[in-house]
Design an enzyme around this catalytic site. Structure first.
Site: not given
Ligand code: ADP
Ligand code: ADP
Ligand code: MG
Length: 461
Positions: A165, A202, A293, A339
């Site tokens: 998230g 990185k 999911r 959104r």
């Molecule tokens: P998407 O790619 O579907 O937008 P998000 O990472 O934005 O995925 O997550 C979707 C929803 O799940 C959001 O409401 C986000 O706040 C919640 N969410 C995802 N992972 C977590 C987590 N580890 N802890 C709390 N909320 C999470």
């Molecule tokens: P979450 O589980 O919270 O969704 P992600 O690993 O998918 O976390 O990363 C969320 C966002 O953070 C990515 O969409 C990107 O914008 C940024 N991000 C994550 N990893 C990197 C990276 N190595 N370098 C630059 N941006 C990153």
């Protein structure tokens, strides 16, 4: 076993979306809700509703015993967890199966493996998918972190293995920052996710966020092409598109094939997303994580492929084979999702819960509004600020942007400030029209926009 009844363990727009998919399949629906959500749209649409506890999510939507208790009393065949809440909780998936109920999602072991972002990196490597340069496995401590940073260079990201998230990510620009941030990141991860494990990546600067939708039935895996989700604020997506229209076709083929290879590695079942960062200049992509999911932005993929992803995940959970073959999945046209949040853009996106006094939803060909709203509804202050998603489709991206502008102009949500104004400004923006964005684009854009506005205000004064 065919699923005849389904409990929706979620709220908001995704609960509504799941109920509609279930109804289309002729499935009886049971909606659980907190005390604050008795009036929500999904409760009105479901065949049955069950109060599972107080407003605080920990005591209701995140309360495994309460959710399973409701499922048992309503004698449902299956539970759909939506996104967020318990959707990526492997212990929940285990508990659901132990109660003799079907979990609509991957098997618990696949959730456990892929939900750990460090373990998922290892799966990606095994499947031959390129990952972001960084640590091998979890970092054992600050000493090891220093060594890795010496090799990869700065800036470097400190990421929580259990993060999600957009939370649990910090950037260190030099060794001193790494030393000060590292212990804070660990303590924060432990507090937020119950797991202080960290890894390093990185920073891929000026990268795009590109992700691949996958579907599996435990044997076969297909992809439904990719989405572009670069417009983000605080690492949370704001605007999504399908497809990533500037991606060279050869890269697209490779990217989608890599997501399928990764999913095959764990015999994936259900809908999932493999996320990547893509560098326009080098044309390289790097795996970042898997979401096991349904995702918020799944409708843009549905619009270009004609596949109902939520129906498909329910069918597969019931033991059916995928209803589509890779050859059948032919993307057509372009789709964009905005959104719509109850947030005040001019006050640092402060959440603005309150009563919806008026609602006018755009309609017409290629326009879809997935929402939890109705006129007279009061948005409770306890949860996420997402109210709905405006999704628009057209034959080309330019036509899609035109249609989006009109739809946004027609969308009227009275009573609370929303992010509609931001989306209208984005839809009219020249960089957006060219698709010239990366993951830090929106934050820079907002800063420029607000300094311009405050300047013109002070000029008027
Ligand atoms: P998407 O790619 O579907 O937008 P998000 O990472 O934005 O995925 O997550 C979707 C929803 O799940 C959001 O409401 C986000 O706040 C919640 N969410 C995802 N992972 C977590 C987590 N580890 N802890 C709390 N909320 C999470
Ligand atoms: P979450 O589980 O919270 O969704 P992600 O690993 O998918 O976390 O990363 C969320 C966002 O953070 C990515 O969409 C990107 O914008 C940024 N991000 C994550 N990893 C990197 C990276 N190595 N370098 C630059 N941006 C990153
Ligand atoms: Mg992510």
């Amino acid at each position: 076993m065919t699923i005849r009844s389904l409990l929706v363990a979620n709220r908001g727009e995704i609960a509504v979306r799941i109920i509609k998919a279930a109804q289309a399949l002729g499935i009886r629906t049971v909606q659980v809700h907190s005390a604050a959500d008795a009036d929500m749209l999904a409760v009105k649409l479901a065949d049955e509703a069950i109060d599972i506890g107080p407003p605080a999510a920990k005591k209701s939507y995140l309360n495994i015993d309460a959710v399973i208790g409701a499922a048992k009393s309503a004698r449902v065949d299956a539970i759909h967890p939506g996104y967020g809440f318990l959707s990526e909780n492997a212990d929940f998936a285990d508990a659901v199966e132990a109660a003799g109920i079907i979990f609509v999602g991957p098997r618990a072991d696949a959730i456990r493996l892929l939900g750990d972002k460090v373990a998922a990196r290892e799966v990606a490597k095994r499947a031959g998918v390129p990952t972001v340069p960084g640590s091998d496995g979890r970092v054992s401590g600050i000493g090891a972190a220093r060594e890795i940073a010496d090799k990869t260079g700065f800036p470097i990201m400190i990421k929580a293995a259990a993060g999600g998230g957009g939370r649990g990510i910090r950037i260190a620009n030099d060794m001193a920052e790494l030393e000060s941030q590292y212990p804070l990141a660990s303590a924060e991860a432990l507090a937020a996710f119950g797991d202080g494990g960290l890894y390093l990546e990185k920073v891929i600067a000026r990268a795009r966020h590109v992700e691949v939708q996958i579907l599996g039935d435990g044997e076969n895996v297909v992809h439904c092409y990719e989405r572009e989700c670069s417009p983000q604020r605080r690492r949370q997506k704001v605007w999504e598109e399908a497809q990533a229209f500037l991606l060279p076709d050869s890269v697209r083929q490779e990217l989608c094939a890599s997501a399928v290879a990764l999913a095959r590695e764990v015999k994936y079942r259900g809908a999932g997303t493999v996320e990547y960062l893509y560098d326009d200049e080098t044309q390289e992509f790097y795996f970042i994580e898997v979401n096991t999911r349904i995702q918020v932005e799944h409708p843009v993929t549905e619009m270009i492929t004609g596949i109902d992803l939520v129906q498909e995940m329910i069918r597969v959970a019931g033991g059916a084979k995928l209803s589509v073959d890779q050859r059948d999945i032919v993307p057509r046209g372009h789709a964009i999702e905005c959104r719509i949040n109850a947030e005040d853009v001019s006050r640092d996106f402060m959440p603005t819960p309150g009563r919806i006094t008026r609602l006018n939803v755009p309609e017409g060909e290629g326009v879809r509004f997935d929402t939890m709203l109705y006129a007279g509804y009061s948005i409770p202050p306890f949860y996420d600020s997402l109210l709905g998603k405006l999704i628009v489709w057209a034959e080309s991206r330019d036509a899609c942007l035109d249609r989006l502008r009109k739809a946004l102009q027609h969308l009227e949500i009275g009573g609370v400030p929303t992010t509609v104004s931001l989306h209208l400004a984005l839809a009219n923006d020249e960089s957006v029209r060219r698709g010239a964005f990366h993951t830090r684009f929106l934050e820079g854009w907002l800063e420029a926009e607000f300094s311009r506005q405050s300047q013109s205000k002070s000029e008027v004064a």
